[in-house]
Scaffold this motif. Structure first.
Motif, PDB file in Angstrom:
ATOM      1  N   SER A 103      36.178 109.969  16.735  1.00 50.79           N
ATOM      2  CA  SER A 103      36.894 111.112  16.156  1.00 50.79           C
ATOM      3  C   SER A 103      36.386 111.324  14.739  1.00 50.79           C
ATOM      4  N   GLY A 104      36.696 112.493  14.198  1.00 46.41           N
ATOM      5  CA  GLY A 104      36.297 112.776  12.821  1.00 46.41           C
ATOM      6  C   GLY A 104      36.937 111.790  11.857  1.00 46.41           C
ATOM      7  N   SER A 105      38.221 111.499  12.077  1.00 44.94           N
ATOM      8  CA  SER A 105      38.941 110.582  11.177  1.00 44.94           C
ATOM      9  C   SER A 105      38.240 109.230  11.112  1.00 44.94           C
ATOM     10  N   GLU A 106      37.816 108.773  12.278  1.00 43.50           N
ATOM     11  CA  GLU A 106      37.210 107.450  12.358  1.00 43.50           C
ATOM     12  C   GLU A 106      35.828 107.444  11.675  1.00 43.50           C
ATOM     13  N   ALA A 194      37.676 124.465   5.458  1.00 41.61           N
ATOM     14  CA  ALA A 194      38.061 125.103   6.718  1.00 41.61           C
ATOM     15  C   ALA A 194      39.326 124.476   7.301  1.00 41.61           C
ATOM     16  N   ASN A 195      40.051 123.779   6.455  1.00 38.91           N
ATOM     17  CA  ASN A 195      41.344 123.230   6.889  1.00 38.91           C
ATOM     18  C   ASN A 195      42.469 123.789   6.043  1.00 38.91           C
ATOM     19  N   VAL A 196      42.213 124.945   5.463  1.00 41.62           N
ATOM     20  CA  VAL A 196      43.219 125.670   4.668  1.00 41.62           C
ATOM     21  C   VAL A 196      43.107 127.136   5.093  1.00 41.62           C
ATOM     22  N   MET A 222      28.809 114.564   3.058  1.00 42.32           N
ATOM     23  CA  MET A 222      29.209 115.909   3.483  1.00 42.32           C
ATOM     24  C   MET A 222      29.959 115.770   4.805  1.00 42.32           C
ATOM     25  N   ASP A 223      31.212 116.183   4.795  1.00 45.02           N
ATOM     26  CA  ASP A 223      32.003 116.163   6.017  1.00 45.02           C
ATOM     27  C   ASP A 223      31.786 117.498   6.731  1.00 45.02           C
ATOM     28  N   GLU A 224      30.872 117.474   7.701  1.00 45.23           N
ATOM     29  CA  GLU A 224      30.542 118.697   8.457  1.00 45.23           C
ATOM     30  C   GLU A 224      31.153 118.629   9.861  1.00 45.23           C
TER      31      GLU A 224
HETATM   32  C1  LIG Z   1      36.465 118.502   8.078  1.00 45.60           C
HETATM   33  C2  LIG Z   1      37.218 117.558   8.957  1.00 45.60           C
HETATM   34  N1  LIG Z   1      37.044 116.247   8.799  1.00 45.60           N
HETATM   35  C3  LIG Z   1      37.668 115.353   9.592  1.00 45.60           C
HETATM   36  C4  LIG Z   1      38.537 115.764  10.572  1.00 45.60           C
HETATM   37  C5  LIG Z   1      39.234 114.760  11.442  1.00 45.60           C
HETATM   38  O1  LIG Z   1      38.742 114.839  12.736  1.00 45.60           O
HETATM   39  P1  LIG Z   1      39.631 114.318  13.971  1.00 45.60           P
HETATM   40  O2  LIG Z   1      40.770 115.258  14.118  1.00 45.60           O
HETATM   41  O3  LIG Z   1      38.665 114.343  15.127  1.00 45.60           O
HETATM   42  O4  LIG Z   1      40.041 112.950  13.653  1.00 45.60           O
HETATM   43  C6  LIG Z   1      38.759 117.128  10.759  1.00 45.60           C
HETATM   44  C7  LIG Z   1      39.695 117.606  11.793  1.00 45.60           C
HETATM   45  O5  LIG Z   1      40.009 118.747  11.909  1.00 45.60           O
HETATM   46  C8  LIG Z   1      38.075 118.049   9.940  1.00 45.60           C
HETATM   47  O6  LIG Z   1      38.252 119.371  10.075  1.00 45.60           O
END
Ligand SMILES: Cc1ncc(COP(=O)(O)O)c(C=O)c1O
Length: 410
Positions: A103-106, A194-196, A222-224
């Motif tokens: 996942s992105g978080s991980e 892109a989370n706002v 860079m968190d893409e």
């Molecule tokens: C830029 C960004 N980083 C990290 C995450 C976290 O990803 P995940 O929801 O797969 O854990 C997200 C989730 O929307 C995100 O938009």
């Protein structure tokens, strides 16, 4: 037993929740999702970003079925991992070495650990309003000059290793790095917020960040997760000519399956176990079905014309912005690449201005669209997405419905 009884808040991720109850989806094909009552909706949420080819793209589905026939999970290296990693590296050469996660978080959590270990420094500089997942380092906020957890259950000691700044605030970043640069082990940013909802990026700020991180030997991440393969075949950093030390990808590269990747400079990635001492692991990491789905998705995306899709969003945006201006409404419409969002606020150019937009009115808009068979994001602070499966008719219906709603407001 219903959803509410068995899942906290009735859902498995909070943003899916809206009142009185979110749609329960049974089927999804192309640009549309169908609920359990059999009603179809044109979907601009697209699972919060991944489904850029539309739902159940035939090429991806065939590849996934083929892979399930071959092997689902073996806990050994498999060829789909290599295929996907090679394709990513070919598209994004600065991801010299890659590690898959789920996942992105991980992947963010791992990349922060790796950057800190490489630099030998403890703190992380992040930006207000940039979301990096539900991990302890990302869930922070300012309070009376300190950075504190934005969720109970996170130790204050963890949040105190994070420094917060504002996207675009060059002077603020210069000051922080002048005063505390020797402690900062990583700078992490979403290049396009892109989370706002979505806010168009500030390219000069991102170029400046690259320079100041290089001058101070601070790894730049860079968190893409959203922007990777979203507006071009590759990342937004590449459009700027910026090479981050580490890049995080997820969403689109998993083709609808759980998968994320982080990668970058070889000398950084080589400190990861078992090559090096930094422990990063996962039973499901590099899952062959997810990798096969991701590889099939990238192969399809390679044939697509991103410019066309970006232009379609630009056209909707121009039309709605010009309607808002000419009708004297005090609302905003932002777009970038294939992402767009409507804000019930006269200004939506920064995180702080977006926090002032009318969220109740947004939910009225959401319900209005739902009644017309259009599923936009169920939250003001998420962005809508266009996919390659949406047609001109879908887009015209979207544009007309947005304008009809705006017209109905005093
Ligand atoms: C830029 C960004 N980083 C990290 C995450 C976290 O990803 P995940 O929801 O797969 O854990 C997200 C989730 O929307 C995100 O938009």
């Amino acid at each position: 037993m219903d959803f509410q009884e068995i899942f906290p808040g009735g859902v498995n991720s909070p943003v899916r929740r809206y009142d009185p109850h979110p749609l329960i989806i049974k089927k999804a094909r192309g640009p549309r999702i169908m609920d359990i009552s059999g009603r179809w909706f044109t979907d601009y949420c697209l699972a919060f970003g991944p489904m850029i080819l539309g739902h159940s793209d035939p090429a991806v589905r065939d590849e996934v079925i083929r892979q399930i026939d071959d092997a689902v999970l073996t806990g050994t290296p498999t060829l789909p991992e290599l295929n996907l990693a090679r394709e990513i590296k070919e598209a994004i050469p600065h991801m010299e070495k890659i590690r898959f996660a789920n996942s992105g978080s991980e992947a963010v959590l791992h990349s922060l650990r790796v950057a800190r270990a490489f630099s030998g420094r403890k703190k992380v500089l992040k930006f207000n309003g940039c979301y990096h997942g539900a991990n302890d380092y990302s869930l922070v906020r300012n309070s009376d000059g300190s950075v504190i957890p934005s969720s109970p259950g996170i130790p204050g000691e963890v949040s105190s290793t994070v420094i917060l700044s504002e996207y675009g605030d060059r002077t603020g970043v210069e000051r922080i790095i002048r005063e505390k640069g020797y402690e900062i082990g990583a700078v992490i940013i979403e290049p396009v917020m892109a989370n706002v909802g979505v806010i168009p990026p500030d390219p000069e700020f991102l170029i400046f960040l690259r320079e100041i991180c290089s001058e101070n030997d601070i790894p730049l991440i860079m968190d893409e997760v959203i922007t990777g393969f979203r507006m071009r075949y590759g990342t937004y950093s590449q459009m700027l000519g910026v090479k981050p030390d580490l890049t995080v990808l997820s969403k689109i590269v998993g083709g609808g399956f759980p998968l994320s990747a982080f990668g970058g400079r070889k000398e950084i990635m080589d400190i990861i176990s078992p090559e090096g001492p930094v422990y990063v692991a996962g039973t499901f990491s590099g899952n062959p079905v997810s990798c096969a789905a991701g590889f099939a998705t990238l192969k399809e995306l390679k044939k697509k014309d991103y410019n066309l899709l970006n232009r379609m969003v630009e056209e909707i945006s121009e039309d709605i912005v010009s309607y808002i201006t000419s009708s004297g409404k005090r609302y905003s419409f932002n777009s970038f690449g294939t992402m767009f969002q409507l804000f019930f606020s006269p200004e939506a150019s920064s995180y702080s201005s977006i926090l002032r937009s009318d969220r109740d009115l947004y939910m009225k808009f959401f319900r209005f669209m739902l009644e017309r068979g259009i599923y936009v994001e169920p939250s003001q602070t998420e962005t809508n997405f266009l996919s390659f499966s949406h047609s001109d008719e879908d887009i015209n219906a979207l544009r007309d419905s947005i304008k009809t709603f705006l017209r109905s407001l005093k």
